[in-house]
Enzyme design. Structure first.
Site, mmCIF file in Angstrom:
data_model
loop_
_atom_site.group_PDB
_atom_site.id
_atom_site.type_symbol
_atom_site.label_atom_id
_atom_site.label_comp_id
_atom_site.label_asym_id
_atom_site.label_seq_id
_atom_site.Cartn_x
_atom_site.Cartn_y
_atom_site.Cartn_z
ATOM 1 N N GLU A 64 2.030 25.415 -53.136
ATOM 2 C CA GLU A 64 2.407 25.919 -54.399
ATOM 3 C C GLU A 64 1.458 27.077 -54.475
ATOM 4 O OE1 GLU A 64 2.732 22.719 -56.602
ATOM 5 O OE2 GLU A 64 3.909 21.563 -55.635
ATOM 6 N N TRP A 111 3.644 29.504 -54.479
ATOM 7 C CA TRP A 111 4.882 29.177 -55.707
ATOM 8 C C TRP A 111 5.042 30.535 -56.809
ATOM 9 C CZ3 TRP A 111 7.046 25.508 -56.552
ATOM 10 C CH2 TRP A 111 8.102 24.317 -57.569
ATOM 11 N N GLU A 118 9.244 25.339 -65.673
ATOM 12 C CA GLU A 118 7.780 24.683 -65.922
ATOM 13 C C GLU A 118 6.697 23.770 -66.362
ATOM 14 O OE1 GLU A 118 5.370 25.170 -62.880
ATOM 15 O OE2 GLU A 118 6.434 26.447 -62.360
ATOM 16 N N TRP A 119 6.717 22.548 -66.047
ATOM 17 C CA TRP A 119 6.185 21.668 -67.465
ATOM 18 C C TRP A 119 5.545 22.099 -68.143
ATOM 19 C CZ3 TRP A 119 10.348 17.709 -67.857
ATOM 20 C CH2 TRP A 119 11.009 17.756 -67.175
ATOM 21 N N PHE A 127 6.822 32.256 -62.342
ATOM 22 C CA PHE A 127 5.664 32.010 -61.355
ATOM 23 C C PHE A 127 6.078 33.132 -60.393
ATOM 24 C CE2 PHE A 127 3.454 29.044 -64.045
ATOM 25 C CZ PHE A 127 2.044 29.623 -63.276
#
Length: 166
Positions: A64, A111, A118-119, A127
């Site tokens: 990531e 990532w 994305e949280w 990303f």
């Protein structure tokens, strides 16, 4: 008395605006890094990857690893993301340098392949190496996708020229 071998610690490392935090839980050898700002100190990354267990480097997988941005398509439909390329280039250079010093890096994963939710940032921070138009679901490889493909190809070529022991 038999001696059991301990598994190396799981290393979870997040980089956010040059501030790092390491956590261990004893599961796997993984380093996760990401950045909202496309700034990174390569020396810091090298030290992070060069994790020692006594006098030996522990095997690690870098997962990531990426840089978020607000990149979108230009009038011609192309998506240029030079900040992500700079980030990944500096990071992979530092990783190669750490490997040259003995770091046991067993895997590296960018990532992310696609822009996604994305949280921490919702849909605003992208990303992916591939731009996703969320309304139409059209996918457009960004300039970073082409850069990463060239990096992988160059790595494969350099490995194919490395003599092997027989």
């Amino acid at each position: 008395m038999s001696r059991s071998l301990k598994k190396p610690p799981y290393i979870h490392y997040k980089l956010n605006k040059r501030i790092g935090e390491a956590q261990t839980s004893g599961k796997k050898n993984v380093i996760k890094t990401w950045s909202r700002a496309s700034t990174i100190a390569p020396e810091f990354v090298g030290l992070t990857i060069a994790v020692h267990n006594g006098n030996k480097f522990i095997p690690v997988y870098v997962t990531e690893n990426g840089c978020g941005g607000t990149d979108g398509p230009a009038a011609d439909g192309s998506v240029d993301d030079p900040e992500r390329i700079r980030y990944l280039d500096r990071y992979t250079d530092a990783m190669r340098e750490a490997i040259g010093r003995g770091a046991d890096v067993r895997g590296y994963f960018v990532w992310s392949l696609l822009d996604n939710f994305e949280w921490g940032a919702g849909y605003g921070n992208r990303f992916g190496l591939v731009h996703v138009d969320y309304a139409s679901q059209k996918r457009t490889p960004k300039s970073s996708a082409r850069w990463y493909a060239r990096l992988i190809a160059a790595s494969r070529r350099s490995r194919s020229h490395t003599p092997t022991a027989s």
